[in-house]
Design a protein around this motif. Structure first.
Motif, PDB file in Angstrom:
ATOM      1  N   UNK A  19      49.712 -30.656  13.483  1.00  0.00           N
ATOM      2  CA  UNK A  19      50.994 -31.238  13.861  1.00  0.00           C
ATOM      3  C   UNK A  19      50.950 -31.781  15.286  1.00  0.00           C
ATOM      4  N   UNK A  20      51.748 -32.781  15.545  1.00  0.00           N
ATOM      5  CA  UNK A  20      51.806 -33.374  16.881  1.00  0.00           C
ATOM      6  C   UNK A  20      50.717 -34.412  17.075  1.00  0.00           C
ATOM      7  N   UNK A  21      50.631 -34.899  18.295  1.00  0.00           N
ATOM      8  CA  UNK A  21      49.624 -35.897  18.641  1.00  0.00           C
ATOM      9  C   UNK A  21      48.376 -35.194  19.163  1.00  0.00           C
ATOM     10  N   UNK A  22      47.204 -35.462  18.572  1.00  0.00           N
ATOM     11  CA  UNK A  22      45.971 -34.816  19.034  1.00  0.00           C
ATOM     12  C   UNK A  22      45.616 -35.225  20.458  1.00  0.00           C
ATOM     13  N   UNK A  23      44.858 -34.377  21.129  1.00  0.00           N
ATOM     14  CA  UNK A  23      44.459 -34.660  22.511  1.00  0.00           C
ATOM     15  C   UNK A  23      43.660 -35.953  22.604  1.00  0.00           C
ATOM     16  N   UNK A  24      42.833 -36.222  21.608  1.00  0.00           N
ATOM     17  CA  UNK A  24      42.010 -37.419  21.630  1.00  0.00           C
ATOM     18  C   UNK A  24      42.811 -38.709  21.500  1.00  0.00           C
ATOM     19  N   UNK A  25      44.070 -38.596  21.084  1.00  0.00           N
ATOM     20  CA  UNK A  25      44.916 -39.780  20.901  1.00  0.00           C
ATOM     21  C   UNK A  25      45.800 -40.055  22.114  1.00  0.00           C
ATOM     22  N   UNK A  26      45.736 -39.213  23.118  1.00  0.00           N
ATOM     23  CA  UNK A  26      46.572 -39.402  24.308  1.00  0.00           C
ATOM     24  C   UNK A  26      46.226 -40.720  24.988  1.00  0.00           C
ATOM     25  N   UNK A  34      48.393 -45.170  15.769  1.00  0.00           N
ATOM     26  CA  UNK A  34      48.614 -44.909  14.351  1.00  0.00           C
ATOM     27  C   UNK A  34      47.314 -44.547  13.644  1.00  0.00           C
ATOM     28  N   UNK A  35      46.253 -45.288  13.923  1.00  0.00           N
ATOM     29  CA  UNK A  35      44.958 -45.021  13.294  1.00  0.00           C
ATOM     30  C   UNK A  35      44.422 -43.650  13.708  1.00  0.00           C
ATOM     31  N   UNK A  36      44.576 -43.306  14.967  1.00  0.00           N
ATOM     32  CA  UNK A  36      44.098 -42.012  15.457  1.00  0.00           C
ATOM     33  C   UNK A  36      44.880 -40.866  14.810  1.00  0.00           C
ATOM     34  N   UNK A  37      46.204 -41.001  14.717  1.00  0.00           N
ATOM     35  CA  UNK A  37      47.030 -39.974  14.074  1.00  0.00           C
ATOM     36  C   UNK A  37      46.694 -39.850  12.590  1.00  0.00           C
ATOM     37  N   UNK A  38      46.486 -40.985  11.923  1.00  0.00           N
ATOM     38  CA  UNK A  38      46.126 -40.950  10.501  1.00  0.00           C
ATOM     39  C   UNK A  38      44.786 -40.262  10.291  1.00  0.00           C
ATOM     40  N   UNK A  39      43.824 -40.544  11.139  1.00  0.00           N
ATOM     41  CA  UNK A  39      42.512 -39.907  11.038  1.00  0.00           C
ATOM     42  C   UNK A  39      42.633 -38.401  11.254  1.00  0.00           C
ATOM     43  N   UNK A  40      43.471 -38.003  12.180  1.00  0.00           N
ATOM     44  CA  UNK A  40      43.684 -36.574  12.430  1.00  0.00           C
ATOM     45  C   UNK A  40      44.326 -35.911  11.216  1.00  0.00           C
ATOM     46  N   UNK A  41      45.295 -36.589  10.605  1.00  0.00           N
ATOM     47  CA  UNK A  41      45.953 -36.036   9.418  1.00  0.00           C
ATOM     48  C   UNK A  41      44.977 -35.899   8.253  1.00  0.00           C
ATOM     49  N   UNK A  42      44.106 -36.882   8.095  1.00  0.00           N
ATOM     50  CA  UNK A  42      43.104 -36.816   7.027  1.00  0.00           C
ATOM     51  C   UNK A  42      42.157 -35.644   7.268  1.00  0.00           C
ATOM     52  N   UNK A  43      41.746 -35.449   8.509  1.00  0.00           N
ATOM     53  CA  UNK A  43      40.868 -34.322   8.841  1.00  0.00           C
ATOM     54  C   UNK A  43      41.534 -32.984   8.575  1.00  0.00           C
ATOM     55  N   UNK A  44      42.818 -32.891   8.891  1.00  0.00           N
ATOM     56  CA  UNK A  44      43.563 -31.661   8.625  1.00  0.00           C
ATOM     57  C   UNK A  44      43.642 -31.402   7.125  1.00  0.00           C
ATOM     58  N   UNK A  45      43.888 -32.451   6.350  1.00  0.00           N
ATOM     59  CA  UNK A  45      43.972 -32.316   4.900  1.00  0.00           C
ATOM     60  C   UNK A  45      42.643 -31.853   4.316  1.00  0.00           C
ATOM     61  N   UNK A  46      41.555 -32.420   4.780  1.00  0.00           N
ATOM     62  CA  UNK A  46      40.237 -32.017   4.306  1.00  0.00           C
ATOM     63  C   UNK A  46      39.965 -30.553   4.671  1.00  0.00           C
ATOM     64  N   UNK A  47      40.307 -30.170   5.894  1.00  0.00           N
ATOM     65  CA  UNK A  47      40.098 -28.787   6.332  1.00  0.00           C
ATOM     66  C   UNK A  47      40.891 -27.790   5.509  1.00  0.00           C
TER      67      UNK A  47
END
Length: 68
Positions: A19-26, A34-47
């Motif tokens: 949840x929230x904005x990842x540190x790497x997207x700051x 948007x792309x960075x947040x989407x990639x983070x969400x996909x990684x969370x889903x896979x995990x």
């Protein structure tokens, strides 16, 4: 029962960590953010999917050993 609580806690913690904005997207804006947040969400889903896979495997293993 302890195994179920462990996996449930692990899954909730993994899902909450996305949840929230990842540190790497700051500092990113617009489409890059948007792309960075989407990639983070996909990684969370896979995990979380991997945790659920481990959970199912552990349940089958414990259930099989109980039957034996």
């Amino acid at each position: 029962m302890a195994v179920q609580i462990l996996f449930l806690t692990w899954g909730i913690a993994g899902a909450a960590s996305g949840s929230g904005t990842p540190e790497g997207c700051q500092g990113l804006t617009g489409d890059d953010l948007d792309a960075c947040n989407d990639a983070s969400d996909i990684g969370t889903t896979i995990g979380v999917g991997i945790v659920v896979g481990f959970w199912v495997t552990a349940d089958f293993t414990l259930g099989f050993t109980y039957v034996i």
